[in-house]
Design an enzyme around this catalytic site. Structure first.
Site, PDB file in Angstrom:
ATOM      1  N   GLY A 121      25.883  -6.083   1.317  1.00 38.88           N
ATOM      2  CA  GLY A 121      27.034  -6.977   1.329  1.00 38.88           C
ATOM      3  C   GLY A 121      28.276  -6.373   0.715  1.00 38.88           C
ATOM      4  N   HIS A 169      26.598  -9.535   4.953  1.00 35.37           N
ATOM      5  CA  HIS A 169      27.704 -10.478   4.789  1.00 35.37           C
ATOM      6  C   HIS A 169      28.910  -9.847   4.096  1.00 35.37           C
ATOM      7  CE1 HIS A 169      27.164 -11.154   0.423  1.00 35.37           C
ATOM      8  NE2 HIS A 169      25.887 -10.968   0.660  1.00 35.37           N
ATOM      9  N   ASP A 170      30.072 -10.214   4.606  1.00 34.92           N
ATOM     10  CA  ASP A 170      31.366  -9.865   4.001  1.00 34.92           C
ATOM     11  C   ASP A 170      31.670  -8.377   4.013  1.00 34.92           C
ATOM     12  OD1 ASP A 170      32.303 -12.619   2.968  1.00 34.92           O
ATOM     13  OD2 ASP A 170      30.243 -12.451   2.250  1.00 34.92           O
TER      14      ASP A 170
END
Length: 262
Positions: free
Chosen positions: A139, A121-122
Site C-alpha cells: 500500500g 490500495h492507494d
C-alpha cells in the site's frame, strides 16, 4: 452497444463506450466506467468505483477494483483509476483505495504491466513504466515515470521509486529509490546510474555524464546526504538540460520519508 460476449455479466449501470469489448465470463459491476477502444479479456472481474480510460488492453483473469486488503476498510466508495493505453496482463490484481489514505489507487498511461502484478490500495503509478511479472506493490507505494521494475520484486509500503529508476530482478525494496538510479538485491543496494532509458529519450552525452556524476556523489564518495545535496547543487548550470534532472533529484531527496537506498 459495446461488444459483450453472451456469457459475460455486465451490470446495466456500468458505463462502457460502444467500442469496448468484453470477453467470455467476465463480470463488470455497476460503478465501472470503461473508455473507448479498451478490451477486456475473458474471466475478468472489474468492480468497485473503477474508471478505466481509452485503449487499454486487459488480459484474462484480472481482478480490478476489489476491496483493499486492509482491515480499516469498511465498505466506503473509494476508487481505482486507470489511464489510457495500458497493457495489463494475466492475473493482475489492482485494489481500491482506503479512506484514511486518500481513497484512490491510480495507474497512469502507457504502462506495460506483466502477469501476476499486485497494486495495493492507494498506490500511485505514473506513466510509461515497465513492470515485470509478479512484482508486488504494498500500500501507498509511489512509482514515477519511465521506470523498469524487474520480476518477482517486492516493494514495501510507502516506498517511492523515482523517474527513470531501474529495479533489478527479485529485489526487496524497503527504502526510496531516487530517480535515474539502479538498485538490486535483497535487501536492495544501489549499483549505478540508469542511462539506457534517458538515452532512448534523447538525452545528450553531456547530460548522461551528469547522471553518472550524480550517482558518484550519492553513492561513491562516502558523503552524508546533506553533503551530497551541496555537491549536487554545485552542478547547476553546467549541462544543457541538466538542471531539470538535478531539480528532480533534489526534490525527491527532500521528500524522502523512509530514507533512500544506499
Amino acid at each position: 452497444m459495446a461488444q459483450i460476449h453472451p456469457t459475460a455479466i455486465v451490470d446495466a449501470a456500468a458505463q462502457l463506450h460502444e467500442s469496448v469489448s468484453v470477453g467470455p465470463y467476465s463480470i463488470i459491476g455497476p460503478h465501472v466506467v470503461v473508455g473507448a477502444g479498451s478490451t477486456i479479456g475473458p474471466h475478468c472481474v472489474i468492480e468497485g468505483h473503477t474508471t478505466i480510460g481509452r485503449d487499454n488492453r486487459i488480459f484474462q483473469f484480472c481482478s480490478l477494483g476489489a476491496v483493499p486488503q486492509d482491515k480499516k476498510y469498511a465498505g466506503e466508495p473509494t476508487e481505482l483509476r486507470i489511464g489510457d493505453g495500458n497493457t495489463i496482463r494475466e492475473f493482475c490484481t489492482f485494489n481500491l483505495g482506503v479512506v484514511g489514505a486518500g481513497g484512490l489507487t491510480q495507474v497512469g498511461h502507457r504502462n506495460w504491466v506483466m502477469a501476476y502484478v499486485h497494486v495495493a490500495h492507494d498506490c500511485r503509478i505514473g506513466d510509461d513504466n515497465v513492470i515485470a511479472n509478479a512484482v508486488q506493490f504494498a500500500g501507498h507505494v509511489e512509482v514515477g515515470n519511465a521506470t523498469l521494475i524487474g520480476g518477482i520484486t517486492g516493494v514495501h509500503q510507502f516506498v517511492r521509486i523515482g523517474d527513470f529508476a531501474m529495479v533489478g530482478f527479485q529485489t526487496r525494496l524497503s527504502q526510496d529509490l531516487p530517480p535515474f538510479m539502479v538498485a538490486a538485491g535483497n535487501p536492495a543496494e544501489a549499483q549505478s546510474a540508469h542511462l539506457e532509458g534517458p538515452r532512448r529519450r534523447g538525452y545528450s552525452p553531456e547530460r548522461l555524464a551528469q547522471l553518472k556524476q550524480m550517482h558518484r556523489i550519492l553513492y561513491r564518495k562516502g558523503l552524508t546526504l546533506d553533503a551530497a545535496r551541496v555537491e549536487l547543487l554545485a552542478l547547476r548550470g553546467t549541462v544543457d538540460g541538466g538542471d531539470a534532472d538535478l531539480d528532480m533529484m533534489l526534490t525527491f531527496l527532500d521528500q524522502a520519508q523512509r530514507g533512500i537506498v544506499r
